[in-house]
Enzyme design. Structure first.
Site, short mmCIF file in Angstrom:
data_model
loop_
_atom_site.label_atom_id
_atom_site.label_comp_id
_atom_site.label_asym_id
_atom_site.label_seq_id
_atom_site.Cartn_x
_atom_site.Cartn_y
_atom_site.Cartn_z
N TYR A 1 30.88 48.23 22.51
CA TYR A 1 31.87 49.06 21.74
C TYR A 1 32.46 50.35 22.38
O TYR A 1 33.48 50.61 22.03
CB TYR A 1 31.20 49.40 20.33
CG TYR A 1 32.10 49.86 19.47
CD1 TYR A 1 32.74 48.82 18.55
CD2 TYR A 1 32.28 51.23 19.13
CE1 TYR A 1 33.86 49.34 17.63
CE2 TYR A 1 33.31 51.66 18.31
CZ TYR A 1 34.15 50.85 17.46
OH TYR A 1 34.98 51.16 16.73
N PHE B 1 65.34 51.74 22.78
CA PHE B 1 64.88 50.29 22.58
C PHE B 1 64.36 50.31 21.15
O PHE B 1 64.13 51.31 20.52
CB PHE B 1 63.78 50.26 23.84
CG PHE B 1 63.13 48.68 23.47
CD1 PHE B 1 63.81 47.64 23.74
CD2 PHE B 1 61.87 48.72 22.82
CE1 PHE B 1 63.23 46.55 23.65
CE2 PHE B 1 61.46 47.29 22.66
CZ PHE B 1 62.18 46.44 23.05
N THR B 2 64.41 49.21 20.72
CA THR B 2 64.06 48.78 19.34
C THR B 2 62.86 49.61 18.80
O THR B 2 62.89 50.14 17.70
CB THR B 2 63.89 47.28 19.01
OG1 THR B 2 62.88 46.68 19.90
CG2 THR B 2 65.35 46.68 19.19
N ASP C 1 59.02 55.53 29.34
CA ASP C 1 58.71 54.32 29.12
C ASP C 1 58.70 53.48 30.50
O ASP C 1 59.40 52.97 31.14
CB ASP C 1 59.75 53.66 28.21
CG ASP C 1 59.33 52.38 27.58
OD1 ASP C 1 58.82 51.63 28.27
OD2 ASP C 1 60.00 51.93 26.79
N LYS D 1 54.31 43.45 30.02
CA LYS D 1 55.49 43.35 31.18
C LYS D 1 54.74 43.35 32.41
O LYS D 1 54.24 42.59 33.19
CB LYS D 1 56.47 44.20 31.05
CG LYS D 1 57.59 43.84 29.77
CD LYS D 1 56.73 44.18 28.41
CE LYS D 1 57.73 44.12 26.96
NZ LYS D 1 57.07 44.43 25.91
N ARG E 1 70.69 40.32 21.81
CA ARG E 1 70.45 41.75 21.96
C ARG E 1 72.00 42.59 21.72
O ARG E 1 72.66 42.65 22.58
CB ARG E 1 70.07 42.18 23.30
CG ARG E 1 68.72 41.61 23.80
CD ARG E 1 67.39 42.70 23.34
NE ARG E 1 67.18 42.39 21.94
CZ ARG E 1 65.77 42.82 21.64
NH1 ARG E 1 64.87 43.57 22.37
NH2 ARG E 1 65.45 42.93 20.18
N PHE F 1 65.96 42.24 13.50
CA PHE F 1 66.12 40.84 14.30
C PHE F 1 65.06 39.85 14.61
O PHE F 1 65.13 38.83 14.53
CB PHE F 1 66.42 41.25 15.66
CG PHE F 1 65.45 42.37 16.49
CD1 PHE F 1 65.41 43.76 16.05
CD2 PHE F 1 64.57 41.88 17.25
CE1 PHE F 1 64.66 44.52 16.58
CE2 PHE F 1 63.61 42.76 17.89
CZ PHE F 1 63.55 43.96 17.60
O1 PLI Z 1 56.04 44.83 22.75
P1 PLI Z 1 55.27 45.76 22.89
O2 PLI Z 1 54.78 46.67 21.69
O3 PLI Z 1 54.01 45.90 24.08
O4 PLI Z 1 56.16 47.00 23.95
C1 PLI Z 1 57.44 47.70 23.30
C2 PLI Z 1 58.29 47.99 24.19
C3 PLI Z 1 58.31 49.08 24.71
N1 PLI Z 1 59.51 49.56 25.71
C4 PLI Z 1 60.35 48.65 26.17
C5 PLI Z 1 61.37 48.89 27.26
C6 PLI Z 1 60.12 47.12 25.87
O5 PLI Z 1 61.03 46.31 26.33
C7 PLI Z 1 59.25 47.06 24.87
C8 PLI Z 1 59.07 45.48 24.32
N2 PLI Z 1 59.65 44.67 24.51
C9 PLI Z 1 59.77 43.32 24.23
C10 PLI Z 1 59.15 42.78 23.36
C11 PLI Z 1 60.92 42.58 24.75
O6 PLI Z 1 61.12 41.44 24.24
O7 PLI Z 1 61.59 43.14 25.49
#
Ligand code: PLI
Length: 468
Positions: free
Chosen positions: A75, A127-128, A218, A261, A385, A452
């Protein structure tokens, strides 16, 4: 081995495989209709090639899988946390690391702790989820990216750069005290995966710090950004990707990271902060919303996979293949005259839906319609997008009308081969011949936030692709 080949083969061997979906034409028609013409609502098993996102869709390496077996699921004080912390410190150079379940967990903590109602947060395009958390805390997002980023055809080696005049104008308008930080995305997702140069980062950092404004990156696709710096920015040709990543972040005060990513994992993220006081507050928040500061909503094994993934991601053969695979798809489409955002970005090809479907106005959602038509026609799942992703103005309730109305063909890391890209290109080129037969869409259900993801639509004409 001739490393000068235009497109080097995949830098990996495949030892585990996964069956792809195989719906026939009638099945695909039914699936997209049942999904309310929203590719987010289609089932993974119904997709042939899944280019919805590069987020969490990575194939992990044998080393990462071995790392999972070494998960310390205590933990508190898991050894995998200490491994992650040491790798992030070594590669990114930030002092404190707070794991979170994914990128938006880090965005939540950063936005909540630093933004007061009425503050402004400049950024290189929205970004969203990032903007959502800024607005949720009463902040006002201000786009300070260079103008070229909003023009799909404009060629610029660093189309993600910040326009220093726009940033300065905001400072003059509201004063540095109302700007807790500037968010510098490397690369810029919605601009087409476009990079930011070190020169620009340095200049932004100087201006921000002169006015007491923090620089928060970011870092989600920072390794892709570093590759573009190595191949495009003078003086960086001979530096390693790791050195470039480290230098980029040396000009900042912290970052949010979606490990899904560029850490080559399926889940995970983290927040980095240099400021001790802010870090202490972040640990107070992480225990409320994520978990102990030494796991932040993740299993020990997930942190181990992220630590190993980040080091693999910075290996040159990996990242070079990654970016070139995107370019390969781009060049195939370009040769057939498909309109796209250029130059090609790091993670995806963004088809210009406004130009592809030039018979449709933006208020009948060309990119949403095109993403649906691509699925119906080929089983390739892509993502809108454009106006749907941009959402509504939080104050007026009016739709944002973004200049970029695109369909993103996002390439998961280490998952598909060049042969898969050939299929995708061929399908889109064939569909282009039928482009005038594609119908616009209208809302059936519009969610209040991040619409979306779960919004539903119907076609304006009887069929999505007339006569298909
Ligand atoms: O999906 P998360 O919560 O791990 O990360 C959010 C996020 C933050 N910044 C940027 C530049 C992104 O591209 C991002 C998430 N992107 C997604 C889910 C995408 O399909 O691009």
């Amino acid at each position: 081995m001739d490393e000068k080949m235009k497109f080097m083969p995949e830098p990996f061997k495949i030892k585990m495989v996964e069956k792809m979906g195989s719906l026939d034409k009638e099945g695909r028609k039914m699936a997209i209709k049942e999904a309310g013409y929203n590719t987010f609502l289609t089932n993974s098993e119904d997709c042939y090639i899944d280019l919805l996102t590069d987020s969490g869709t990575n194939a992990m390496s044998d080393r990462q899988w071995a790392g999972l077996m070494m998960g310390d699921e205590a933990y508190a004080g898991s050894r995998n946390f200490f491994h992650l912390q040491s790798v992030v410190r070594e590669y990114f150079g930030f002092k404190h690391v707070v794991p979170t379940h994914q990128g938006r967990g880090a965005e939540n903590i950063l936005s909540t702790l630093t933004i007061k109602p009425g503050d402004y947060i400049p950024g290189n395009m929205y970004f969203t989820t990032t903007r959502f958390h800024q607005e949720r805390n009463g902040g006002v997002f201000r786009d300070v990216i260079i103008d070229e980023a909003h023009d799909p055809a404009a060629i610029h080696p660093f189309k993600g750069n910040i326009d220093l005049n726009k940033f300065q104008t905001l400072i003059d308008e509201v004063g540095g005290k109302k700007i807790p930080y500037i968010c510098v995305a490397v690369t810029v997702n919605l601009a087409g995966g476009q990079p930011v140069s070190i020169g620009n980062i340095k200049a932004v950092s100087e201006l921000a710090h002169k006015h007491g404004i923090k620089v928060m990156f970011d870092a989600t696709r920072c390794v892709e950004n570093a590759y573009f710096i190595k191949t495009r920015e003078k003086g960086y040709e001979d530096k390693t990707i790791k050195e470039i990543v480290h230098e980029m972040f040396s000009y900042g005060d912290g970052c949010t990271m979606s490990g899904k990513k560029d850490c080559l994992t399926n889940i995970g993220g983290f927040l980095c902060i240099n400021d001790d006081e802010l870090y202490t507050k972040a640990t107070g928040m992480v225990v409320q919303f994520e978990g102990m500061p030494s796991y932040g909503g993740l299993a020990g094994r997930d942190m181990e996979a992220m630590a190993i993934g980040l080091t693999e991601s910075c290996e040159f053969p990996y990242i070079s293949h990654r970016v070139n695979q995107v370019r390969y798809l781009g060049e195939k489409l370009d040769a057939a005259g498909i309109p796209m955002i250029k130059p090609y970005g790091g993670h995806a090809i963004f088809v210009d839906a406004r130009a592809f479907l030039d018979h449709l106005n933006q208020n009948v959602f060309p990119a949403q319609a095109l993403a649906s038509a691509i699925f119906e026609f080929s089983g390739v799942r892509a993502m809108e997008r454009g106006i749907i992703s941009a959402g509504r103005d939080i104050v007026t309730g009016e739709d944002h009308y973004p200049k970029l109305e695109t369909v993103r063909l996002t390439i998961p890391r280490r998952v598909y081969t060049y042969a898969h890209m050939d299929y995708v290109a061929e399908a889109i080129i064939e569909l282009y011949k039928k482009r005038r037969d594609i119908s616009g869409l209208r809302w059936v259900y519009e969610p209040k936030v991040l619409r979306f993801f779960t919004g539903r639509f119907e076609t304006i004409n009887e069929e999505l692709i007339k006569g298909y």
